[in-house]
Design an enzyme around this catalytic site. Structure first.
Site: not given
Ligand code: NDP
Ligand code: HSE
Length: 433
Positions: A14, A132, A134, A187, A205, A303
Protein backbone atom coordinates in the site's frame (compact mmCIF):
# COMPACT_ATOMS: atom_id res chain seq x y z
CA UNK A 1 28.23 18.04 -5.12
CA UNK A 2 25.79 15.13 -5.23
CA UNK A 3 23.42 15.36 -8.20
CA UNK A 4 21.40 12.17 -7.64
CA UNK A 5 20.36 10.33 -4.48
CA UNK A 6 19.56 6.63 -4.95
CA UNK A 7 16.96 4.71 -3.04
CA UNK A 8 16.64 1.04 -2.20
CA UNK A 9 12.92 0.45 -1.53
CA UNK A 10 11.90 -2.49 0.66
CA UNK A 11 8.30 -3.49 -0.07
CA UNK A 12 5.79 -2.24 -2.63
CA UNK A 13 2.47 -2.75 -0.87
CA UNK A 14 0.00 0.00 0.00
CA UNK A 15 2.54 2.61 1.10
CA UNK A 16 5.47 1.47 -1.10
CA UNK A 17 3.37 1.81 -4.26
CA UNK A 18 2.25 5.25 -3.06
CA UNK A 19 5.90 6.27 -2.69
CA UNK A 20 6.64 5.17 -6.29
CA UNK A 21 3.61 7.14 -7.49
CA UNK A 22 4.60 10.36 -5.67
CA UNK A 23 8.32 10.18 -6.55
CA UNK A 24 7.47 9.56 -10.19
CA UNK A 25 4.58 12.02 -10.51
CA UNK A 26 6.30 14.93 -8.75
CA UNK A 27 9.89 14.13 -9.79
CA UNK A 28 10.74 17.54 -11.25
CA UNK A 29 9.44 19.56 -8.28
CA UNK A 30 11.00 17.15 -5.80
CA UNK A 31 14.41 17.44 -7.48
CA UNK A 32 14.26 21.23 -7.26
CA UNK A 33 13.26 21.14 -3.60
CA UNK A 34 15.82 18.50 -2.64
CA UNK A 35 18.63 20.07 -4.65
CA UNK A 36 19.28 16.81 -6.51
CA UNK A 37 17.45 14.08 -8.43
CA UNK A 38 15.94 11.24 -6.39
CA UNK A 39 15.81 7.84 -8.07
CA UNK A 40 14.68 4.37 -7.12
CA UNK A 41 17.69 2.17 -7.78
CA UNK A 42 16.36 -1.22 -6.58
CA UNK A 43 13.21 -2.66 -5.05
CA UNK A 44 13.04 -5.59 -2.64
CA UNK A 45 10.02 -7.85 -3.19
CA UNK A 46 9.09 -11.20 -1.72
CA UNK A 47 7.56 -12.53 -4.87
CA UNK A 48 9.31 -11.66 -8.15
CA UNK A 49 6.34 -12.76 -10.25
CA UNK A 50 4.07 -10.34 -8.42
CA UNK A 51 6.68 -7.65 -9.05
CA UNK A 52 6.19 -8.09 -12.81
CA UNK A 53 3.28 -5.62 -12.36
CA UNK A 54 5.92 -2.95 -11.77
CA UNK A 55 7.03 -3.24 -15.40
CA UNK A 56 10.63 -3.02 -16.51
CA UNK A 57 11.23 0.47 -15.12
CA UNK A 58 12.65 -0.76 -11.83
CA UNK A 59 15.36 -3.23 -10.91
CA UNK A 60 13.81 -5.80 -8.60
CA UNK A 61 15.43 -8.29 -6.23
CA UNK A 62 14.22 -10.77 -3.64
CA UNK A 63 17.55 -10.61 -1.79
CA UNK A 64 18.07 -7.82 0.75
CA UNK A 65 21.88 -8.21 0.47
CA UNK A 66 21.68 -6.91 -3.12
CA UNK A 67 20.40 -3.63 -1.74
CA UNK A 68 22.39 -3.19 1.45
CA UNK A 69 25.67 -4.05 -0.32
CA UNK A 70 25.03 -1.74 -3.26
CA UNK A 71 27.48 1.18 -2.75
CA UNK A 72 25.35 3.47 -4.95
CA UNK A 73 22.32 3.22 -2.68
CA UNK A 74 22.13 6.17 -0.28
CA UNK A 75 18.76 5.70 1.41
CA UNK A 76 16.95 2.48 2.33
CA UNK A 77 13.20 3.00 2.61
CA UNK A 78 11.68 0.20 4.69
CA UNK A 79 7.99 -0.39 3.96
CA UNK A 80 7.59 -4.13 4.45
CA UNK A 81 5.97 -3.64 7.89
CA UNK A 82 5.76 -5.81 11.02
CA UNK A 83 8.69 -6.50 13.36
CA UNK A 84 10.75 -9.11 11.50
CA UNK A 85 12.71 -9.07 9.30
CA UNK A 86 12.07 -5.31 9.13
CA UNK A 87 14.04 -4.64 12.32
CA UNK A 88 17.04 -6.69 11.13
CA UNK A 89 16.95 -4.97 7.72
CA UNK A 90 16.88 -1.51 9.31
CA UNK A 91 19.73 -2.40 11.70
CA UNK A 92 21.82 -3.81 8.86
CA UNK A 93 21.14 -0.76 6.68
CA UNK A 94 22.28 1.61 9.47
CA UNK A 95 25.38 -0.53 10.11
CA UNK A 96 26.21 -0.33 6.42
CA UNK A 97 26.11 3.47 6.65
CA UNK A 98 22.82 3.82 4.75
CA UNK A 99 20.28 6.48 5.71
CA UNK A 100 16.94 4.91 6.61
CA UNK A 101 13.37 6.09 6.18
CA UNK A 102 10.54 3.96 7.56
CA UNK A 103 6.84 4.17 8.55
CA UNK A 104 7.12 1.10 10.79
CA UNK A 105 5.72 1.93 14.23
CA UNK A 106 5.91 -1.73 15.33
CA UNK A 107 9.70 -1.69 14.99
CA UNK A 108 10.21 1.84 16.31
CA UNK A 109 8.10 1.33 19.44
CA UNK A 110 9.92 -1.88 20.37
CA UNK A 111 13.43 -1.48 19.00
CA UNK A 112 13.94 2.29 18.78
CA UNK A 113 16.26 2.11 21.78
CA UNK A 114 18.64 -0.19 19.84
CA UNK A 115 18.29 1.46 16.44
CA UNK A 116 18.79 5.17 17.21
CA UNK A 117 22.27 4.64 18.70
CA UNK A 118 23.20 2.70 15.53
CA UNK A 119 22.17 5.68 13.39
CA UNK A 120 24.24 7.96 15.61
CA UNK A 121 27.31 5.70 15.57
CA UNK A 122 27.23 5.43 11.79
CA UNK A 123 26.36 9.13 11.33
CA UNK A 124 23.32 8.58 9.16
CA UNK A 125 19.75 9.91 9.10
CA UNK A 126 16.94 7.75 10.48
CA UNK A 127 13.51 9.28 9.77
CA UNK A 128 9.98 8.04 10.40
CA UNK A 129 7.35 10.77 9.88
CA UNK A 130 4.86 8.26 8.39
CA UNK A 131 4.91 6.04 11.49
CA UNK A 132 2.48 8.25 13.45
CA UNK A 133 -0.60 9.83 11.96
CA UNK A 134 0.12 8.71 8.37
CA UNK A 135 0.24 11.90 6.31
CA UNK A 136 -0.04 14.33 9.24
CA UNK A 137 3.20 16.13 10.03
CA UNK A 138 3.80 15.57 13.76
CA UNK A 139 7.25 14.02 14.31
CA UNK A 140 9.12 16.87 12.59
CA UNK A 141 6.99 19.60 14.25
CA UNK A 142 7.75 18.08 17.67
CA UNK A 143 11.47 17.65 16.92
CA UNK A 144 12.02 20.95 15.11
CA UNK A 145 9.28 23.58 15.03
CA UNK A 146 8.31 23.06 18.70
CA UNK A 147 11.80 22.25 19.97
CA UNK A 148 11.93 25.45 22.04
CA UNK A 149 8.91 24.39 24.12
CA UNK A 150 8.52 22.29 27.21
CA UNK A 151 5.72 20.04 26.00
CA UNK A 152 3.20 19.29 28.75
CA UNK A 153 0.75 17.09 26.89
CA UNK A 154 0.16 15.27 23.63
CA UNK A 155 -3.28 13.76 23.04
CA UNK A 156 -4.17 12.03 19.83
CA UNK A 157 -6.67 10.09 17.81
CA UNK A 158 -4.01 8.02 16.09
CA UNK A 159 -5.91 4.96 14.89
CA UNK A 160 -8.14 5.48 11.87
CA UNK A 161 -9.93 2.12 12.08
CA UNK A 162 -11.27 2.67 15.60
CA UNK A 163 -12.13 6.31 14.93
CA UNK A 164 -14.19 5.19 11.93
CA UNK A 165 -15.92 2.56 14.07
CA UNK A 166 -16.70 4.97 16.94
CA UNK A 167 -18.02 7.58 14.50
CA UNK A 168 -20.36 5.02 12.92
CA UNK A 169 -21.53 3.81 16.33
CA UNK A 170 -22.33 7.41 17.34
CA UNK A 171 -23.90 8.68 14.13
CA UNK A 172 -25.59 5.56 12.77
CA UNK A 173 -26.20 3.69 16.06
CA UNK A 174 -24.49 0.63 14.58
CA UNK A 175 -23.31 -1.91 17.09
CA UNK A 176 -19.71 -3.02 17.49
CA UNK A 177 -19.76 -6.27 15.47
CA UNK A 178 -21.58 -4.70 12.49
CA UNK A 179 -19.32 -1.69 12.35
CA UNK A 180 -16.17 -3.82 12.62
CA UNK A 181 -17.41 -5.95 9.71
CA UNK A 182 -18.07 -2.79 7.68
CA UNK A 183 -14.60 -1.37 8.50
CA UNK A 184 -13.04 -4.64 7.28
CA UNK A 185 -15.14 -4.64 4.08
CA UNK A 186 -14.03 -1.06 3.34
CA UNK A 187 -10.41 -2.06 3.87
CA UNK A 188 -9.84 0.23 6.90
CA UNK A 189 -9.43 -2.54 9.47
CA UNK A 190 -6.89 -5.31 8.96
CA UNK A 191 -8.20 -8.85 8.38
CA UNK A 192 -6.83 -9.39 11.92
CA UNK A 193 -7.93 -6.14 13.55
CA UNK A 194 -6.70 -7.04 17.07
CA UNK A 195 -3.96 -4.39 17.25
CA UNK A 196 -6.36 -1.67 16.06
CA UNK A 197 -9.39 -2.39 18.29
CA UNK A 198 -7.25 -3.52 21.25
CA UNK A 199 -5.35 -0.21 21.31
CA UNK A 200 -1.90 -1.68 20.60
CA UNK A 201 -1.48 0.20 17.29
CA UNK A 202 -2.29 3.48 19.06
CA UNK A 203 0.00 2.54 21.98
CA UNK A 204 2.94 1.99 19.60
CA UNK A 205 2.33 5.43 18.10
CA UNK A 206 2.03 6.97 21.57
CA UNK A 207 5.39 5.46 22.60
CA UNK A 208 6.98 7.29 19.66
CA UNK A 209 5.14 10.58 20.31
CA UNK A 210 5.77 10.64 24.07
CA UNK A 211 9.46 9.74 23.73
CA UNK A 212 9.95 12.69 21.38
CA UNK A 213 7.68 15.14 23.20
CA UNK A 214 9.27 14.54 26.62
CA UNK A 215 12.83 13.75 25.43
CA UNK A 216 12.93 10.46 27.28
CA UNK A 217 12.65 6.80 26.27
CA UNK A 218 9.09 5.53 26.84
CA UNK A 219 8.50 1.82 26.30
CA UNK A 220 5.35 -0.10 25.41
CA UNK A 221 5.24 -1.58 28.93
CA UNK A 222 4.86 1.94 30.33
CA UNK A 223 1.56 2.51 28.50
CA UNK A 224 -1.78 1.65 30.14
CA UNK A 225 -3.75 0.21 27.23
CA UNK A 226 -7.38 -0.71 26.78
CA UNK A 227 -9.24 -0.95 23.52
CA UNK A 228 -12.80 -0.44 22.32
CA UNK A 229 -13.84 -4.12 22.26
CA UNK A 230 -16.04 -3.90 25.35
CA UNK A 231 -17.53 -0.49 24.60
CA UNK A 232 -21.32 -0.55 24.41
CA UNK A 233 -23.59 1.54 22.21
CA UNK A 234 -25.50 2.71 25.30
CA UNK A 235 -22.30 4.24 26.77
CA UNK A 236 -21.81 6.21 23.57
CA UNK A 237 -25.44 7.40 23.79
CA UNK A 238 -25.26 8.29 27.49
CA UNK A 239 -21.99 10.14 26.87
CA UNK A 240 -23.76 12.19 24.20
CA UNK A 241 -26.62 12.98 26.59
CA UNK A 242 -24.08 14.21 29.14
CA UNK A 243 -22.28 16.43 26.59
CA UNK A 244 -19.36 14.11 25.78
CA UNK A 245 -18.02 12.14 22.80
CA UNK A 246 -16.11 8.88 23.29
CA UNK A 247 -12.83 8.56 21.37
CA UNK A 248 -10.01 6.03 21.58
CA UNK A 249 -7.51 8.58 22.87
CA UNK A 250 -3.75 8.21 23.17
CA UNK A 251 -2.70 10.55 25.97
CA UNK A 252 0.77 11.49 27.18
CA UNK A 253 1.17 14.07 29.94
CA UNK A 254 4.19 15.35 31.77
CA UNK A 255 4.18 16.94 35.19
CA UNK A 256 7.55 18.03 36.62
CA UNK A 257 6.71 16.66 40.08
CA UNK A 258 4.42 13.70 39.40
CA UNK A 259 6.08 12.39 36.23
CA UNK A 260 4.80 11.03 32.93
CA UNK A 261 1.42 9.43 32.26
CA UNK A 262 0.94 7.43 29.05
CA UNK A 263 -2.47 5.82 28.35
CA UNK A 264 -4.50 4.56 25.43
CA UNK A 265 -8.16 4.01 26.29
CA UNK A 266 -11.70 4.96 25.36
CA UNK A 267 -12.07 8.46 26.77
CA UNK A 268 -15.00 10.83 27.14
CA UNK A 269 -14.17 14.27 25.74
CA UNK A 270 -16.44 17.32 26.05
CA UNK A 271 -18.13 17.70 22.66
CA UNK A 272 -16.63 21.21 22.45
CA UNK A 273 -13.05 19.81 22.51
CA UNK A 274 -11.35 20.08 19.07
CA UNK A 275 -10.55 16.33 19.12
CA UNK A 276 -14.22 15.42 19.66
CA UNK A 277 -15.05 16.65 16.14
CA UNK A 278 -12.39 14.53 14.42
CA UNK A 279 -14.42 11.81 12.72
CA UNK A 280 -14.26 8.82 10.41
CA UNK A 281 -10.76 7.62 9.48
CA UNK A 282 -9.21 11.01 10.25
CA UNK A 283 -6.45 11.28 12.85
CA UNK A 284 -5.47 14.30 14.92
CA UNK A 285 -2.85 15.14 17.51
CA UNK A 286 -3.45 17.93 20.06
CA UNK A 287 -0.26 19.35 21.57
CA UNK A 288 0.29 21.73 24.48
CA UNK A 289 3.59 23.50 25.03
CA UNK A 290 4.59 26.23 27.47
CA UNK A 291 5.40 28.74 24.75
CA UNK A 292 3.05 27.51 22.01
CA UNK A 293 -0.10 27.04 24.05
CA UNK A 294 -2.39 24.62 22.20
CA UNK A 295 -2.19 23.40 18.60
CA UNK A 296 -3.88 20.60 16.69
CA UNK A 297 -2.52 18.66 13.72
CA UNK A 298 -5.22 16.85 11.74
CA UNK A 299 -5.42 14.88 8.53
CA UNK A 300 -5.44 11.46 6.94
CA UNK A 301 -3.82 9.04 9.33
CA UNK A 302 -3.44 6.18 6.85
CA UNK A 303 -3.68 5.24 3.20
CA UNK A 304 -1.31 4.87 0.30
CA UNK A 305 -0.78 8.48 -0.81
CA UNK A 306 -1.16 10.30 2.54
CA UNK A 307 1.45 8.02 4.12
CA UNK A 308 3.64 8.26 1.02
CA UNK A 309 3.49 12.05 1.40
CA UNK A 310 5.18 11.72 4.81
CA UNK A 311 7.68 9.09 3.64
CA UNK A 312 8.67 11.17 0.60
CA UNK A 313 9.02 14.25 2.81
CA UNK A 314 11.57 12.31 4.85
CA UNK A 315 13.37 11.17 1.68
CA UNK A 316 13.65 14.80 0.53
CA UNK A 317 14.99 15.83 3.95
CA UNK A 318 17.63 13.10 3.87
CA UNK A 319 18.62 14.16 0.34
CA UNK A 320 18.88 17.82 1.42
CA UNK A 321 21.11 16.81 4.32
CA UNK A 322 23.32 14.88 1.91
CA UNK A 323 23.51 17.80 -0.53
CA UNK A 324 24.40 20.20 2.29
CA UNK A 325 26.67 17.72 4.08
CA UNK A 326 24.59 17.84 7.26
CA UNK A 327 23.59 14.18 7.55
CA UNK A 328 22.79 13.10 11.11
CA UNK A 329 21.85 16.70 12.04
CA UNK A 330 18.77 15.66 14.05
CA UNK A 331 19.10 12.30 15.73
CA UNK A 332 17.58 10.70 18.80
CA UNK A 333 16.28 13.31 21.24
CA UNK A 334 15.62 10.95 24.20
CA UNK A 335 18.39 12.37 26.35
CA UNK A 336 16.61 12.64 29.76
CA UNK A 337 15.62 10.10 32.41
CA UNK A 338 12.09 10.87 33.62
CA UNK A 339 9.91 8.99 36.06
CA UNK A 340 6.43 7.62 35.40
CA UNK A 341 3.46 8.98 37.32
CA UNK A 342 2.09 6.70 40.09
CA UNK A 343 -1.56 5.53 39.96
CA UNK A 344 -2.32 7.56 43.09
CA UNK A 345 -1.13 10.74 41.35
CA UNK A 346 -3.09 10.24 38.11
CA UNK A 347 -6.19 12.38 38.55
CA UNK A 348 -9.29 12.60 36.37
CA UNK A 349 -13.07 12.33 36.51
CA UNK A 350 -14.61 8.94 35.64
CA UNK A 351 -17.91 7.81 34.12
CA UNK A 352 -19.41 4.67 35.64
CA UNK A 353 -22.44 2.68 34.50
CA UNK A 354 -23.76 0.05 36.86
CA UNK A 355 -26.77 -2.14 37.54
CA UNK A 356 -28.15 -2.17 41.07
CA UNK A 357 -31.24 -3.22 42.96
CA UNK A 358 -34.03 -0.68 42.58
CA UNK A 359 -35.10 -0.14 46.20
CA UNK A 360 -34.64 2.40 49.00
CA UNK A 361 -31.20 2.52 50.62
CA UNK A 362 -29.28 1.29 47.57
CA UNK A 363 -28.03 4.71 46.51
CA UNK A 364 -26.79 5.34 50.04
CA UNK A 365 -24.80 2.08 49.98
CA UNK A 366 -23.26 2.99 46.63
CA UNK A 367 -22.43 6.54 47.77
CA UNK A 368 -20.79 5.10 50.90
CA UNK A 369 -18.58 2.79 48.81
CA UNK A 370 -17.37 5.79 46.81
CA UNK A 371 -16.97 7.97 49.91
CA UNK A 372 -14.77 5.30 51.53
CA UNK A 373 -12.22 5.94 48.77
CA UNK A 374 -12.76 9.69 48.84
CA UNK A 375 -14.48 9.59 45.44
CA UNK A 376 -16.92 12.49 45.05
CA UNK A 377 -19.90 12.11 42.73
CA UNK A 378 -20.67 15.06 40.47
CA UNK A 379 -23.64 13.67 38.53
CA UNK A 380 -25.83 10.63 39.13
CA UNK A 381 -28.69 9.68 36.85
CA UNK A 382 -31.01 6.72 37.25
CA UNK A 383 -31.75 5.36 33.79
CA UNK A 384 -34.35 2.77 32.76
CA UNK A 385 -35.03 -0.52 34.52
CA UNK A 386 -32.97 -3.32 33.09
CA UNK A 387 -34.79 -6.22 34.71
CA UNK A 388 -37.04 -7.07 37.59
CA UNK A 389 -36.31 -4.35 40.15
CA UNK A 390 -32.88 -3.67 38.70
CA UNK A 391 -32.01 -0.10 37.73
CA UNK A 392 -29.29 1.22 35.48
CA UNK A 393 -27.29 4.04 37.10
CA UNK A 394 -24.92 6.37 35.33
CA UNK A 395 -22.60 8.66 37.25
CA UNK A 396 -19.67 11.01 36.77
CA UNK A 397 -17.16 11.57 39.56
CA UNK A 398 -15.08 14.62 40.40
CA UNK A 399 -11.31 14.34 39.78
CA UNK A 400 -10.11 11.23 41.63
CA UNK A 401 -6.99 9.16 41.45
CA UNK A 402 -6.76 6.08 39.22
CA UNK A 403 -5.97 4.05 42.34
CA UNK A 404 -8.97 5.33 44.31
CA UNK A 405 -11.21 4.56 41.34
CA UNK A 406 -9.90 1.01 41.04
CA UNK A 407 -10.46 0.42 44.77
CA UNK A 408 -13.94 1.96 44.68
CA UNK A 409 -14.91 -0.30 41.75
CA UNK A 410 -13.63 -3.35 43.64
CA UNK A 411 -15.75 -2.40 46.65
CA UNK A 412 -18.80 -1.77 44.44
CA UNK A 413 -18.44 -5.20 42.84
CA UNK A 414 -18.54 -6.75 46.34
CA UNK A 415 -21.78 -5.00 47.37
CA UNK A 416 -24.77 -7.40 47.34
CA UNK A 417 -27.04 -4.61 45.99
CA UNK A 418 -24.79 -4.06 42.96
CA UNK A 419 -25.53 -6.57 40.19
CA UNK A 420 -22.87 -5.41 37.73
CA UNK A 421 -20.35 -2.62 37.21
CA UNK A 422 -20.82 -2.46 33.45
CA UNK A 423 -18.46 0.35 32.35
CA UNK A 424 -15.79 2.57 33.81
CA UNK A 425 -14.59 5.22 31.35
CA UNK A 426 -11.96 7.89 31.87
CA UNK A 427 -13.20 11.49 31.36
CA UNK A 428 -10.86 14.18 30.00
CA UNK A 429 -12.56 17.34 31.25
CA UNK A 430 -10.83 20.16 33.10
CA UNK A 431 -14.15 21.86 33.79
CA UNK A 432 -15.05 19.12 36.32
CA UNK A 433 -13.46 20.61 39.45
P1 NDP B 1 1.48 -3.85 2.91
O1 NDP B 1 1.23 -5.15 3.55
O2 NDP B 1 0.46 -3.29 2.00
O3 NDP B 1 2.84 -3.91 2.09
C1 NDP B 1 3.98 -4.57 2.53
C2 NDP B 1 4.73 -5.06 1.31
O4 NDP B 1 5.96 -5.57 1.75
C3 NDP B 1 3.99 -6.16 0.57
O5 NDP B 1 4.07 -5.92 -0.80
C4 NDP B 1 4.76 -7.42 0.98
O6 NDP B 1 4.81 -8.40 -0.03
C5 NDP B 1 6.14 -6.87 1.16
N1 NDP B 1 6.93 -7.69 2.09
C6 NDP B 1 6.57 -8.15 3.30
N2 NDP B 1 7.57 -8.85 3.85
C7 NDP B 1 8.57 -8.83 2.97
C8 NDP B 1 9.88 -9.39 2.95
N3 NDP B 1 10.34 -10.08 3.98
N4 NDP B 1 10.67 -9.16 1.88
C9 NDP B 1 10.20 -8.45 0.84
N5 NDP B 1 8.98 -7.89 0.79
C10 NDP B 1 8.17 -8.09 1.84
O7 NDP B 1 1.83 -2.81 4.08
P2 NDP B 1 1.62 -1.25 4.06
O8 NDP B 1 2.17 -0.69 2.82
O9 NDP B 1 0.25 -0.93 4.45
O10 NDP B 1 2.53 -0.82 5.31
C11 NDP B 1 3.92 -0.66 5.20
C12 NDP B 1 4.41 0.00 6.48
O11 NDP B 1 3.83 1.30 6.60
C13 NDP B 1 4.04 -0.74 7.77
O12 NDP B 1 5.08 -0.62 8.68
C14 NDP B 1 2.80 0.00 8.25
O13 NDP B 1 2.62 -0.11 9.65
C15 NDP B 1 3.15 1.41 7.86
N6 NDP B 1 2.01 2.28 7.71
C16 NDP B 1 0.99 1.92 6.88
C17 NDP B 1 -0.09 2.76 6.72
C18 NDP B 1 -1.19 2.42 5.79
O14 NDP B 1 -2.12 3.21 5.65
N7 NDP B 1 -1.17 1.26 5.13
C19 NDP B 1 -0.16 4.04 7.43
C20 NDP B 1 0.99 4.35 8.24
C21 NDP B 1 2.03 3.48 8.38
P3 NDP B 1 3.61 -9.43 -0.28
O15 NDP B 1 2.65 -8.66 -1.10
O16 NDP B 1 4.27 -10.54 -0.99
O17 NDP B 1 3.07 -9.80 1.05
N1 HSE C 1 -4.24 0.35 11.21
C1 HSE C 1 -3.84 1.72 11.26
C2 HSE C 1 -5.06 2.61 11.50
C3 HSE C 1 -3.14 2.08 9.95
O1 HSE C 1 -6.20 2.14 11.43
O2 HSE C 1 -4.88 3.79 11.77
C4 HSE C 1 -2.22 3.24 10.07
O3 HSE C 1 -1.17 3.04 10.95
Amino acid sequence: MKDCVNIGLLGVGTVGSGVLHVLEGNAAEIAKKAGCKIEIKKILVRNKQKAAQLGKKYAVTDNFEDIVNDPDIDIIVELIGREHPAKEYIASALEHGKNVVTANKDVLAKYGKELFPLAETHNVDFMFEGAVGGGIPIIRPLKSCLAANRITSVMGIVNGTTNYMLTKMLHDSMDYDDVLREAQEKGYAESDPTADVGGLDAARKLVILASIAFNTRISLDDVMVSGIETLKLCDIDYAKELGYTIKLLAVAKHDDEKGITVCVRPTMLPTSHPLAGVNDVYNAVFVEGDALGQAMFMGRGAGSLPTASAVCGDIIDVARNMVHKSTGRINCTCFDEKKLCRLEDMLSPFYIRLHAEDRPGVLAAIAAAFAAQNVGIKTLIQKQSVGDKVAELVLITYHVSELAMQLAVQTLKGLPVVKDVCSVIHVEDDSVE
